[in-house]
Motif scaffolding. Structure first.
Motif, PDB file in Angstrom:
ATOM      1  N   LYS A 190       0.798  -1.227   0.000  1.00 11.57           N
ATOM      2  CA  LYS A 190       0.000   0.000   0.000  1.00 11.57           C
ATOM      3  C   LYS A 190       0.829   1.275   0.000  1.00 11.57           C
ATOM      4  CE  LYS A 190      -4.395  -1.393   0.466  1.00 11.57           C
ATOM      5  NZ  LYS A 190      -5.508  -0.817  -0.282  1.00 11.57           N
ATOM      6  N   ALA A 191       2.120   1.182   0.299  1.00  9.61           N
ATOM      7  CA  ALA A 191       2.957   2.377   0.398  1.00  9.61           C
ATOM      8  C   ALA A 191       4.403   1.924   0.407  1.00  9.61           C
ATOM      9  CB  ALA A 191       2.631   3.143   1.684  1.00  9.61           C
ATOM     10  N   HIS A 208       5.363  -0.108   3.394  1.00  6.91           N
ATOM     11  CA  HIS A 208       4.681  -1.399   3.318  1.00  6.91           C
ATOM     12  C   HIS A 208       5.414  -2.296   2.315  1.00  6.91           C
ATOM     13  CE1 HIS A 208       0.590  -3.644   3.075  1.00  6.91           C
ATOM     14  NE2 HIS A 208       1.122  -3.835   4.258  1.00  6.91           N
ATOM     15  N   GLY A 253      -0.593  11.014   1.499  1.00  6.05           N
ATOM     16  CA  GLY A 253      -0.982   9.721   0.931  1.00  6.05           C
ATOM     17  C   GLY A 253      -2.259   9.849   0.136  1.00  6.05           C
ATOM     18  N   PRO A 254      -2.753   8.803  -0.457  1.00  7.57           N
ATOM     19  CA  PRO A 254      -2.242   7.435  -0.399  1.00  7.57           C
ATOM     20  C   PRO A 254      -0.990   7.232  -1.238  1.00  7.57           C
ATOM     21  CG  PRO A 254      -4.085   7.562  -1.907  1.00  7.57           C
ATOM     22  CD  PRO A 254      -3.969   8.901  -1.252  1.00  7.57           C
ATOM     23  N   SER A 304       1.761   4.045  -2.823  1.00 11.25           N
ATOM     24  CA  SER A 304       1.669   2.710  -3.425  1.00 11.25           C
ATOM     25  C   SER A 304       3.091   2.219  -3.590  1.00 11.25           C
ATOM     26  CB  SER A 304       0.969   2.780  -4.782  1.00 11.25           C
ATOM     27  OG  SER A 304       0.906   1.495  -5.359  1.00 11.25           O
ATOM     28  N   GLN A 362      -3.245  -0.691  -4.704  1.00  8.06           N
ATOM     29  CA  GLN A 362      -3.757   0.660  -4.942  1.00  8.06           C
ATOM     30  C   GLN A 362      -4.095   0.881  -6.417  1.00  8.06           C
ATOM     31  OE1 GLN A 362      -4.272   1.251  -1.871  1.00  8.06           O
ATOM     32  NE2 GLN A 362      -2.910   2.876  -1.203  1.00  8.06           N
ATOM     33  N   TYR A 398      -3.501   2.795   6.102  1.00  5.57           N
ATOM     34  CA  TYR A 398      -3.616   2.374   4.700  1.00  5.57           C
ATOM     35  C   TYR A 398      -5.049   1.923   4.367  1.00  5.57           C
ATOM     36  CZ  TYR A 398       1.501   1.593   5.130  1.00  5.57           C
ATOM     37  OH  TYR A 398       2.833   1.692   5.364  1.00  5.57           O
ATOM     38  N   ASP A 399      -5.548   0.990   5.154  1.00  2.00           N
ATOM     39  CA  ASP A 399      -6.899   0.454   4.909  1.00  2.00           C
ATOM     40  C   ASP A 399      -7.339  -0.323   6.142  1.00  2.00           C
ATOM     41  OD1 ASP A 399      -5.519  -1.967   4.841  1.00  2.00           O
ATOM     42  OD2 ASP A 399      -6.637  -2.735   3.124  1.00  2.00           O
ATOM     43  N   PRO A 419      -6.947   2.977  -3.711  1.00  2.00           N
ATOM     44  CA  PRO A 419      -6.696   3.190  -2.288  1.00  2.00           C
ATOM     45  C   PRO A 419      -7.973   3.366  -1.473  1.00  2.00           C
ATOM     46  CG  PRO A 419      -6.194   5.167  -3.550  1.00  2.00           C
ATOM     47  CD  PRO A 419      -6.482   4.095  -4.533  1.00  2.00           C
ATOM     48  N   ILE A 469       5.043   2.487   9.685  1.00  2.00           N
ATOM     49  CA  ILE A 469       4.217   3.292   8.792  1.00  2.00           C
ATOM     50  C   ILE A 469       4.788   4.698   8.643  1.00  2.00           C
ATOM     51  CG2 ILE A 469       1.972   4.428   8.616  1.00  2.00           C
ATOM     52  CD1 ILE A 469       0.736   1.927   9.703  1.00  2.00           C
ATOM     53  N   SER A 525      -3.468   7.840   4.567  1.00  2.00           N
ATOM     54  CA  SER A 525      -4.261   7.972   3.345  1.00  2.00           C
ATOM     55  C   SER A 525      -4.853   9.369   3.352  1.00  2.00           C
ATOM     56  CB  SER A 525      -5.348   6.910   3.287  1.00  2.00           C
ATOM     57  OG  SER A 525      -4.800   5.686   2.888  1.00  2.00           O
TER      58      SER A 525
END
Lengths: 524, 456
Positions: free
Chosen positions: A161-162, A165, A306-307, A309, A359, B135-136, B277, B329, B333
């Motif tokens: 996701k980032a 990540h 963000g987001p 990826s 993403q 993120y989610d 996202p 992290i 988002s």
């Protein structure tokens, strides 16, 4: 949980200073003050019309909501105005130059936004039958193909996701590969000093101990120190190339070979891939895994945080351990390989990292950008990014200390230090002085290997005129800092806020809005 | 190459300042063997805006979109109407193209929005505080389990069978590496959540119990006895909300004394986007705030005494604590949080409650209509906008066949739980304000026909 019932509430008038009349609203023409939604909204107002549909509560059971939630509403015009006014207290790349090292703030083409909003991409559900989402899967497959091609690697995991990540994804694949070989006892990850702060945090999160590797006087990994530390307890290294001093790690291939010979794997933090895209393929440097921040290299917007990826490319050695799910082309169909369909070929996969497929909205933007640039344009991207950075480095190294200036050309970012400033002046004063000049400050106090670091990354989307203006501004601010100009200590003077008290915020955290106590109570 | 402003004369002038004859001299540190001598093979050359748009549009047209079909999918991603002003506002360049607000004097727009977002989320989840987004939902769920380990110093988490199987899967992946032990129960097609089975598992080694609310089959249960049972053993209750609109109609987990509440905020402002996202929501009790992962925005004052906002408590974060950080992290988002917050501001208390009521009314109507079909049975006694049907046959091929007829008919449990034969006849159906009565009728008629054909 009560919220404002009275509608509009004025902010406090400002003090009358220097013959300038006070403002009743707190606003000064276009220098706007904006109250919180909790101070201007109320529980009864809504900006959404639902038509005349039924409302029912008959199958909710005993938990039907009774207590108020405490959410203020605004009408649509008030909402548009609130957020538009807030937006004007922000600096963005659309307003001006962001010389942020290691964070790569480049122009965000609006075509990318338009393409990501096509209903065919934006309005599809992640669990639809796969033959109803062939176009979405093809986007993932095409982008994956270009990422593999540009990096010279074997495969790519698209779901992280980032960036951070993605780091985790790479380190987990390393660990899965070692465990598959019966080498799970390797518990150390080596991280050079110049690494991003996420690197050691990631290694620790994946269950490893972290050991630092020093940098040389010229700002590169101490290759001999790294080689000397390798052994049967080392799982791998996490290295950033180009590194956070803005330099290319010349010994990368030698480092990779040594790590492999010692039974470990090489993780590359690909945050700076934009400096070499189209000119160097990380796969040719012996790297086993590298994440790619799509916003940095391929211009997806930063969005105030963000987001992101963070797809991760893998060497052949780590490919069998990549996470699920991923997209495969089988005949004339694109299929989604998930737990049930992974089969023996991917039996080593370390599992799933996120609920769905990554993403998608960032993939469409990145693919659009890659197709817009093409192979020739991407090569020009890295050339112009490097050219711009060296131009800044050589235009300012007479005014600001450039500790690694003698180490050769920098890549896409130029590193300066605060040495030579007047006593009591530091990087932060230069940063805040730049705000008054209309620029977002550069990256401050990073990398840690340099005292009072200032890391400047111009990116390829800045013109020579913009760079010249920035160079003149930074030179002027630096000279004021060297001369000990006291007005710099209180900068910025021309921003929506003066310097903010961060210590107070941390000592007495106020993280949510609470209704102010009534006056009578406050007076007690 | 319309995004590159340098001209050839610019480049020549700049090289002269640098003291290099050619651009290649700037890449001198790259070993010869690793240099590419020309454009990457296999990639096309640069293309016009028009050509790229044509290419991408052709790909987009290969998908059947939610708006084109009667649509009933949920299970962690929901189709809601997003007011036009939401997307307009998030596309303002000052939001869209801003950086992380590390320079607060010129980022008050983002920071004030995050402070408002944190307050909205905390109130919605019923927690004291909330962070500036994750993120989610699935990764927030795992971060909550790790946070419970830090707080309780125990490493055994109990995961409810009603938790989204992908969330379970993410947690299982991570637990393999961190050494946490996850105890899961088997999902069953029964009308009530498995709260008693969870309570029976809690012991002195338990760090937390993770329960979804409403759960993956749409069931709603009272979490208070579970919270009490957790607290009696000094374990934490973590509640996961994948459909935040539900909290406009039912009590929040925080009101039922959950310690940490995480959620997926996609329903408000964000849109389906094929899975991302999205935006992770994360709230907890005040006493745990320093163990919370992610960014936090706090109120303070500036040098002139004016109210302002900054990112705070960063001593928990990776750039300060490196390997001792609460998590790795380094992003949130932000833009999705902004969309969520704008949508929530437009709704307000009154709008959210009405939205929730409309969702529930539509779902009740659909559940009753579909359960009239011979052989089809409604599992749930209670639900919000999502419920589970038991079909007389396996649901997965039924969904496949209905897609051929232009109906996107919910999520089969065969897709979510491959290999679990006892669940294979389950179909999870979601209804929102975007679902019309005609959609329900079309679905019911087609389902009736398809079942008839299969059973004939």
């Amino acid at each position: 949980m009560s919220i404002n019932q009275s509608g509009w509430r004025p902010t406090s008038p400002e003090a009358n200073t220097g013959g300038v009349p006070a403002s009743v609203t707190g606003n000064k023409a276009l220098m706007l003050e904006e109250a919180l939604i909790f101070e201007i909204g109320d529980a009864k107002t809504t900006g959404v019309d639902f038509g005349e549909g039924d409302v029912a509560h008959d199958m909710l059971g005993a938990l039907t909501r009774k207590a108020p939630i405490g959410l203020p509403g605004l009408s649509e015009p008030e909402t548009v105005r609130h957020y538009t006014r807030l937006s004007r207290q922000n600096y963005g790349i659309d307003l001006g130059f962001f010389p942020l090292g290691s964070c790569t703030m480049k122009h965000n083409p609006r075509l990318n936004e338009k393409m990501a909003r096509l209903p065919g991409f934006a309005d599809v559900h992640p669990l639809q039958p796969v033959d109803t989402v062939q176009g979405a899967l093809e986007v993932i497959h095409q982008l994956a193909h270009w990422l593999v091609t540009l990096t010279g690697m074997t495969s790519v995991a698209m779901s992280p996701k980032a960036g951070a990540h993605g780091e985790l994804c790479g380190v987990l694949a390393i660990r899965a590969a070692l465990e598959a070989k019966g080498e799970g006892a390797r518990k150390i990850i080596l991280v050079p000093e110049s690494a991003h702060g996420t690197n050691p945090a990631t290694a620790a999160f994946a269950g490893y101990s972290v050991e630092d590797i020093p940098a040389t006087a010229e700002g590169r990994v101490d290759t001999e120190a790294l080689k000397a530390r390798l052994g049967p307890d080392v799982a791998g290294v996490m290295i950033t190339n180009p590194n956070t001093c803005g330099l290319f790690e010349r010994d990368m291939r030698e480092i990779s070979d040594a790590v492999h010979a010692a039974g470990g794997y090489v993780y590359c933090d690909g945050a700076n891939f934009n400096a070499i895209v189209g000119r160097v393929r990380p796969g040719d440097l012996g790297i086993d895994a590298m994440h790619i921040n799509l916003h940095k290299t391929f211009s997806t917007p930063h969005g105030g945080g963000g987001p992101g990826s963070g797809p991760v490319v893998f060497s052949a050695a780590l490919t069998p351990f990549a996470p699920l799910p991923f997209v495969e082309e089988q005949g004339d169909q694109f299929v989604l390989v998930e737990e049930e369909t992974a089969g023996e070929h991917h039996a080593g996969s370390f599992g799933r990292m996120v609920a769905f497929h990554g993403q998608m909205g960032m993939f469409t933007r990145a693919l659009t950008y890659i197709l817009s640039h093409g192979a020739d344009g991407l090569r020009q991207v890295s050339e112009d990014a490097v050219l711009n950075a060296n131009y800044i480095l050589r235009s300012l190294d007479d005014t600001l200390d450039a500790p690694f200036g003698p180490s050769g050309p920098c890549m896409h970012e130029a590193l300066f230090s605060d040495s030579g400033l007047a006593a009591g002046f530091s990087t932060i004063d230069i940063a805040k002085g730049l705000i008054d000049e209309g620029f977002h400050p550069m990256t401050m106090y990073f990398p840690l290997v340099v005292h009072g670091a200032m890391l400047v990354e111009p990116t390829e989307t800045e013109s020579k005129a913009a760079l010249d203006q920035f160079i003149a501004a930074l030179r002027s601010v630096a000279e004021r800092a060297k001369a000990g100009d006291p007005s710099l200590k209180t900068a910025p003077h021309f921003a929506p806020r003066a310097r903010l008290d961060e210590t107070l915020a941390a000592r007495k955290p106020v993280l949510v809005w609470k209704e102010p106590a009534p006056l009578a109570e406050a007076a007690e | 190459m319309r995004y590159l402003p340098l001209t050839q004369p610019d480049r020549a002038a700049m090289l002269a300042v640098i003291g290099a004859a050619t651009i290649d001299e700037l890449f001198v540190d790259v070993p010869e063997a690793a240099r590419l001598d020309g454009p990457v093979r296999d990639l096309p050359m640069h293309a016009s805006e028009m050509a790229v748009e044509r290419h991408m549009s052709a790909l987009a047209k290969k998908n059947l979109t939610a708006g084109e079909a009667p649509f009933f999918l949920g299970c962690g991603a929901y189709k809601h109407h997003v007011p036009a002003s939401v997307d307009h506002l998030i596309q303002r360049g000052e939001f869209l193209t801003a950086y992380t607000p590390y320079q607060p004097e010129i980022a008050q727009g983002t920071l004030q929005m995050l402070f408002e977002f944190q307050t909205q989320v905390a109130r919605l989840l019923g927690t004291d505080v909330a962070n500036a987004s994750m993120y989610d939902g699935s990764t927030a769920c795992w971060e909550a389990i790790v946070m419970a380990r830090r707080i309780t110093k125990r490493g055994k988490a109990i995961l409810s069978a009603g938790l989204h199987p992908h969330y379970v899967s993410v947690s299982q992946t991570m637990a393999k590496f961190t050494g946490d032990v996850l105890d899961t129960t088997d999902p069953r097609l029964v009308p009530e959540m498995d709260l008693d089975r969870l309570i029976a598992k809690i012991n002195d080694d338990t760090s937390c119990v993770v329960v979804q609310y409403p759960d993956i089959l749409g069931r709603i249960g009272d979490l208070r006895p579970l919270a009490d049972a957790c607290h009696a053993k000094k374990a934490l209750l973590i509640a996961v909300v994948t459909e935040p609109v539900a909290l406009g109609a039912i009590a929040s987990p925080g009101e039922m004394d959950a310690d940490i509440v995480v959620g997926e905020g996609q329903s408000l402002g964000v849109g389906l986007q094929f899975g991302g996202p999205y935006v992770g929501l994360f709230g907890c009790k005040d006493k745990y705030v320093r163990q919370m992962p992610g960014r936090l925005c706090g109120e303070t004052v500036d040098a002139d005494g004016r109210r302002g906002f900054v990112l705070t408590l960063s001593t928990r974060e990776q750039h300060i604590r490196r390997e001792k950080a609460t998590s790795n992290i380094c992003t949130n988002s932000g833009l999705c949080a902004l969309a969520f917050s704008i949508h929530m501001t437009l709704l307000g208390e009154a709008g959210l409650r009405r939205l929730a009521g409309v969702n529930h009314a539509g779902a009740v109507h659909a559940a009753r209509r579909l359960a009239e079909i011979p052989g089809v049975e409604l599992l749930n006694t209670h639900f919000f906008n999502e419920f589970t049907l038991k079909l007389p046959v396996e649901a997965r091929p039924v969904v496949r066949t209905l897609a051929d007829r232009g109906i996107l008919a919910g999520v089969s449990l065969g897709r979510l739980y491959p290999g679990k034969d006892a669940l294979a006849n389950g179909l999870v159906v979601a209804v929102t304000e975007t679902t019309t009565a005609e959609d329900v009728e079309t679905f019911a008629t087609a389902l009736s026909t398809v079942l008839g054909e299969i059973l004939a």
